[in-house]
Design an enzyme around this catalytic site. Structure first.
Site, short mmCIF file in Angstrom:
data_model
loop_
_atom_site.label_atom_id
_atom_site.label_comp_id
_atom_site.label_asym_id
_atom_site.label_seq_id
_atom_site.Cartn_x
_atom_site.Cartn_y
_atom_site.Cartn_z
N HIS A 1 0.73 -1.33 -0.07
CA HIS A 1 0.38 0.05 0.45
C HIS A 1 0.86 1.31 0.20
O HIS A 1 0.09 2.33 -0.69
CB HIS A 1 -0.89 -0.36 1.32
CG HIS A 1 -0.86 0.32 2.39
ND1 HIS A 1 -0.23 -0.73 3.41
CD2 HIS A 1 -0.60 1.16 3.12
CE1 HIS A 1 -0.11 -0.63 4.92
NE2 HIS A 1 -0.24 1.26 4.57
N ASP B 1 1.61 -7.89 2.37
CA ASP B 1 1.71 -6.52 1.96
C ASP B 1 2.48 -5.86 1.67
O ASP B 1 3.69 -5.45 2.60
CB ASP B 1 0.39 -5.86 2.99
CG ASP B 1 0.25 -4.45 2.74
OD1 ASP B 1 0.61 -3.62 1.91
OD2 ASP B 1 -0.80 -4.01 3.71
N SER C 1 3.57 1.71 8.24
CA SER C 1 3.58 1.29 7.79
C SER C 1 5.27 0.76 6.81
O SER C 1 5.56 2.16 6.09
CB SER C 1 2.89 1.75 6.15
OG SER C 1 1.22 1.65 6.94
N1 ARG Z 1 -4.72 -0.12 7.21
C1 ARG Z 1 -3.40 0.51 6.74
C2 ARG Z 1 -2.58 1.31 7.05
O1 ARG Z 1 -2.77 2.07 7.27
C3 ARG Z 1 -3.67 -0.38 5.12
C4 ARG Z 1 -3.53 -0.85 4.61
C5 ARG Z 1 -4.28 -0.60 3.11
N2 ARG Z 1 -5.07 -1.48 2.77
C6 ARG Z 1 -6.66 -1.13 2.22
N3 ARG Z 1 -7.49 -2.18 2.04
N4 ARG Z 1 -6.64 0.42 2.18
O2 ARG Z 1 -1.82 1.50 7.31
#
Ligand code: ARG
Length: 715
Positions: A85, A220, A650
Site C-alpha cells: 500500500h 502487503d 507502514s
Molecule cells: N490500514 C493500513 C494502514 O493504514 C493500510 C492498508 C491498506 N489496505 C487497504 N485495504 N486499504 O497502514
C-alpha cells in the site's frame, strides 16, 4: 493525603515498568532510558548497534519512504522493502489494461528492467541531536504571540548550520508539544525504482473488508531500489546511476517467530495525540469523526460505480479510492473503540488528578479551565473546517479550482504578474495528473450530495451567502435544486474538461476566472471560512497550544520517575515488545499467526477483495512452499506483536533480538483503533507480514529467486 497516595501509586506503578510495551522512543535516547529493559526482554545487541553516528548501526538500514511510510534496506545493493500500500500509487500509475502490473504483479529480471518513479524519494537519518536547551534559551522572554515566528527563525538557523558544507537535508521536530526540540539530519535519495510487487489480489488480499483487522492474510509488500551516482552519493535520476551501497542492510531471519519472541519496530510513525484533552476526544467522537465518515462515504460510493464499470477507469481511480477508504474505515474504528474503551471518562479521571496537583501552582492551575473555555468557543464551529477540507474541497473539481486561488489574488488589479504566472504554471502541472483520473459525471453526483449534506448539517446561521445562489437553482425540493446546480456547474465550468482548462491556462484572465461557476462556488465557501471561521480556529489553536505544553510539563512533574515518550511526528522512532496473541472479547482468543489455510478459507473468486491468483492456489495445493514453510509444513502469512506503532510505520521492519528482519509491519487491529489517542495494553497489536511469506511470494509466485539471492538469509 489523597495527593500523597496518588504520587505513591504512580511511582509504584511506574517503578515496575508498568506500561510495558507502550512508547515510540527516540533512538538517540535508547541507551539512556530503554536499553536495560530491552535487554531484559530479549535484545542481544549493544546500544551502539541500534543507533550510532560514527559506525554503521541498524538505523542506517531504515528509510523514510516518500514522506508517508517506512522502508528498510535488505541487500548491499540498496534493495528496499516496504508495504504494497506504500508502493500502490507508483504501481498503479505504471499499469494499463495492456500491461497491468497492479493486477498481475511484476518482477524486474535485472536492474535494467527496474522502473524509475519520478518524484519518489527516501531519506536515511544520519544523526539526531537534542537542541532543547538551545531552543528554550532562545525563546526566553518571547511572547506566545511571537513564539511561532521566533521558532521558525531558530529552526532556520539550526537547519542551515547542520546542512552547511554537506549534501544533507535537515529538519527540526518539536516534541512534547513544545517542551523539547530535536534536529534530524538526513541523506535524501531521489532516484528510486520499482523492483517488484505481487499482484494486488495478494498485496491487498482482504481489501477494505479486512483492512484494520486481525486475523489477516495480506501479502502487503512491494520492493524498490535506491540508486546513487558513481561515487555512491544521493543524486537526481540519471540512466547511468548505480544501485546504492548502504552502510547497513538487514539480514533476514527465516527461522520464524513464536509467541513471546522479542520484536522491535524501527520507523517513522506519523501522528499520535496521546496527550489530547477529554474535550478534544469528545468532539472527535461526537462530531468530527462521523462527519468525515459520512462525507467520504459519498465519494467512495460514486467512485465505486465508475470503477465497477470499466477496468481502465478502475486502474485510474484505484489509488485515490484506497487512500480515502483507508481513513474512512480508520475513523469508523477509532470512534467505535474510543467509545467502547470509555476513553473520555478515563481522560477526565486523569485530568482530575492533574487538577489536584495543579492547585496553588500558578503555571498549572488555570490550564484545564482555559482548555475548557477554548473548547466551549470552538465546538460550535468545529465542523466548518471538516466541511471545507473533506466536503467542499473533497469535490475533485473544486480542489482543482482552488489551486487557482493564488492566481486570482495576484492577477486582481495586476497585483503581482509573476506570482500569477507561477500559479498558472503550477496548476497546469497539477492538471496533467488530475485530469488523468477525473470523472466529471461521478464528481457531479458527489458535488450535489456534499452540498446537500452541508446544507442539512451546518446550522443555517453558519451558511455562506453563496448558499443562496445555489438554492436559486430549479427544483421541487432541495435535493433537486442541489442536483440542478451541480449539473449547471459541470456543464459550464472550464474546470470540467482538460481541453477547456488548458485553454484557460494558455490565456488566463482574472475576469474569465471570476466568471467561472465552479471557481465562484469555491471562493464563496473558502472566503466565508477565511473571514468568519479561520480567525476563530486560529484563536482556538493559539489558546490550546500553551495549555497543552504546560499540561505535559505538569504531568512530567507529577510523575518524576516516569519516562515519557513524545507523540509521533514523522520522526525516527523505535518501539519494542514481543509476539503476542490477544483476546478481542470475552471467550474469544485470536492466535498470533495466520497461515495460507486462511487464504483458502477466505478465497472467493466472485469477490475481488478475496480473489487470489490461480498460481497461488496451485502452489498451495502442491504444498510447494520451498524452504519458507513452517516446521509443521504450513505456510505462515502474518503475525502480531504488541509494538506501539501508527500510520507512517507502514512498511517498517519487525526486527528480532539479534537485529534480523522477521516481518514487515502493515496495519493495526480493530480493537485498538483508538490507539492514536491512547495505548491500550490489552488490545493494542501491530499486524505484520511474515518475512517467510514475502520470500515465498517473490521466489515461488513471482519467479524471481534472483531477488531473494541478493539478501542474506539466516536460518
Ligand atoms: N490500514 C493500513 C494502514 O493504514 C493500510 C492498508 C491498506 N489496505 C487497504 N485495504 N486499504 O497502514
Amino acid at each position: 493525603m489523597k495527593k500523597i497516595l496518588y504520587t505513591l501509586t504512580a511511582i509504584l506503578l511506574l517503578g515496575s515498568g508498568a506500561k510495558a510495551d507502550e512508547g515510540m522512543w527516540i533512538p538517540l535516547l535508547l541507551k539512556k532510558y530503554n536499553y536495560e529493559e530491552m535487554k531484559a526482554k530479549g535484545l542481544k545487541l549493544t546500544p551502539e548497534q541500534l543507533y550510532d553516528v560514527n559506525n554503521s548501526s541498524l538505523k542506517d538500514a531504515i528509510v523514510w519512504f516518500n514522506g508517508g511510510c517506512t522502508g528498510e534496506i535488505i541487500s548491499s545493493k540498496g534493495l528496499v522493502l516496504t508495504n504494497h500500500h506504500c508502493g500502490y500509487d507508483a504501481i498503479a500509475s505504471n499499469s494499463t489494461p495492456e500491461n497491468n502490473r497492479l493486477d498481475n504483479g511484476f518482477w524486474a529480471k535485472n536492474n535494467g528492467e527496474e522502473i524509475p518513479i519520478p518524484g519518489m524519494w527516501v531519506s536515511i537519518v544520519q544523526r539526531i541531536e537534542d537542541k532543547t536547551d538551545f531552543v528554550l534559551n532562545q525563546l526566553q522572554g518571547v511572547s506566545e504571540k511571537d513564539r511561532p515566528a521566533k521558532l521558525q527563525e531558530i529552526y532556520k538557523k539550526l537547519i542551515d548550520e547542520a546542512k552547511k558544507g554537506t549534501a544533507y537535508d535537515a529538519q527540526m521536530r518539536e516534541m512534547f508539544k513544545g517542551n523539547a526540540f530535536y534536529l534530524f539530519v538526513f541523506q535524501k535519495f531521489n532516484d528510486i525504482r520499482l523492483v517488484g510487487t505481487p499482484p494486488q489480489s495478494v498485496g491487498k488480499f482482504g481489501g477494505d473488508a479486512d483492512n484494520w483487522m486481525w486475523p489477516r492474510h495480506t501479502g502487503d509488500f512491494s520492493m524498490f531500489r535506491i540508486y546513487a551516482n558513481k561515487s555512491n552519493e544521493a543524486a537526481n535520476y540519471a540512466p547511468d546511476n548505480v544501485p546504492f551501497t548502504p552502510k547497513h542492510s538487514l539480514p533476514v531471519n527465516t527461522k520464524g517467530v513464536k509467541e513471546g519472541d522479542y520484536a522491535m519496530i524501527y520507523g517513522f510513525p506519523g501522528r499520535t495525540n496521546r496527550y489530547e484533552f477529554s474535550q478534544g476526544i469528545d468532539l472527535a467522537v461526537e462530531k468530527v469523526n462521523p462527519t468525515i465518515v459520512n462525507l467520504r462515504d459519498i465519494r467512495l460510493k460514486a467512485w465505486k460505480e465508475v470503477m465497477d464499470k470499466n477496468e481502465g477507469d478502475r486502474l485510474k481511480l484505484s489509488a485515490d479510492y484506497a487512500q480515502i477508504a483507508n481513513y474512512w474505515k480508520y475513523f469508523i474504528g477509532q470512534t467505535e473503540q474510543l467509545k467502547r474503551l470509555k476513553v473520555v471518562d478515563f481522560k477526565k479521571e486523569s485530568e482530575a488528578k492533574f487538577a489536584d496537583f495543579a492547585k496553588g501552582k500558578p503555571q498549572y492551575e488555570n490550564v484545564l479551565a482555559n482548555v475548557e473555555k477554548a473548547y466551549v468557543a470552538y465546538r460550535p464551529i468545529a465542523l466548518q473546517r471538516t466541511y471545507l477540507g473533506e466536503g467542499i474541497l473533497g469535490i475533485s473539481m473544486n480542489s482543482m479550482a482552488s489551486s487557482l486561488m493564488p492566481f486570482a489574488t495576484n492577477a486582481k488589479d495586476n497585483k503581482d504578474t509573476a506570482a500569477a504566472n507561477r500559479a498558472i504554471k503550477m496548476a497546469m502541472a497539477n492538471g496533467e495528473e488530475f485530469y488523468a483520473s477525473f470523472f466529471p459525471s461521478a464528481d457531479e453526483k458527489i458535488m450535489a450530495q456534499i452540498l446537500e449534506m452541508y446544507y442539512n448539517n451546518i446550522p443555517a446561521d453558519q451558511h455562506p451567502e453563496y448558499m443562496k445562489v445555489i438554492l436559486k437553482s430549479k427544483g421541487a425540493n432541495n435535493t433537486e435544486k442541489f442536483r440542478a446546480y451541480a449539473k449547471m456547474v459541470y456543464a459550464k465550468s472550464f474546470f470540467a474538461s482538460k481541453e477547456k482548462f488548458d485553454a484557460f491556462c494558455n490565456a488566463p484572465t482574472y475576469k474569465k476566472l471570476m466568471a467561472d461557476p465552479c471557481f465562484a462556488m469555491v471562493e464563496g465557501f473558502y472566503n466565508h471560512y477565511l473571514s468568519n471561521y479561520k480567525p476563530q480556529v486560529d484563536a482556538f489553536n493559539a489558546a490550546i497550544g500553551p495549555e497543552a505544553r504546560a499540561y505535559i510539563k505538569g504531568l512530567m512533574e507529577l510523575n518524576p520517575t516516569k519516562i515519557f515518550y513524545p507523540d509521533a511526528n514523522s520522526s525516527l522512532r523505535l518501539t519494542y515488545g514481543s509476539v503476542q496473541a490477544y483476546e478481542p472479547k470475552d471467550a474469544v482468543k485470536f492466535d498470533y499467526m495466520t497461515t495460507m489455510d486462511g487464504i483458502m478459507e477466505k478465497y472467493n473468486p466472485k469477490d475481488f477483495e478475496f480473489n487470489a491468483p490461480q498460481k497461488l492456489l496451485d502452489l498451495y495445493k502442491a504444498k510447494d512452499f520451498g524452504i519458507y514453510k513452517r516446521a509443521d509444513g504450513k505456510m505462515p502469512v502474518a503475525f502480531i506483536t504488541n509494538n506501539d506503532i501508527t500510520g507512517g510505520n507502514s512498511g517498517s521492519p519487525v526486527i528480532d533480538g539479534e537485529g534480523r528482519l522477521i516481518g514487515l509491519a502493515f496495519d493495526g487491529n480493530w480493537e485498538a483503533m483508538s490507539g492514536d489517542i491512547v495505548f491500550d495494553e490489552k488490545y493494542k497489536r501491530t499486524i505484520n507480514v511474515d518475512i517467510r511469506y514475502v520470500l515465498f511470494l517473490i521466489d515461488k509466485l513471482g519467479g524471481a529467486p534472483h531477488i531473494v539471492s541478493e539478501m542474506s538469509l539466516v536460518q
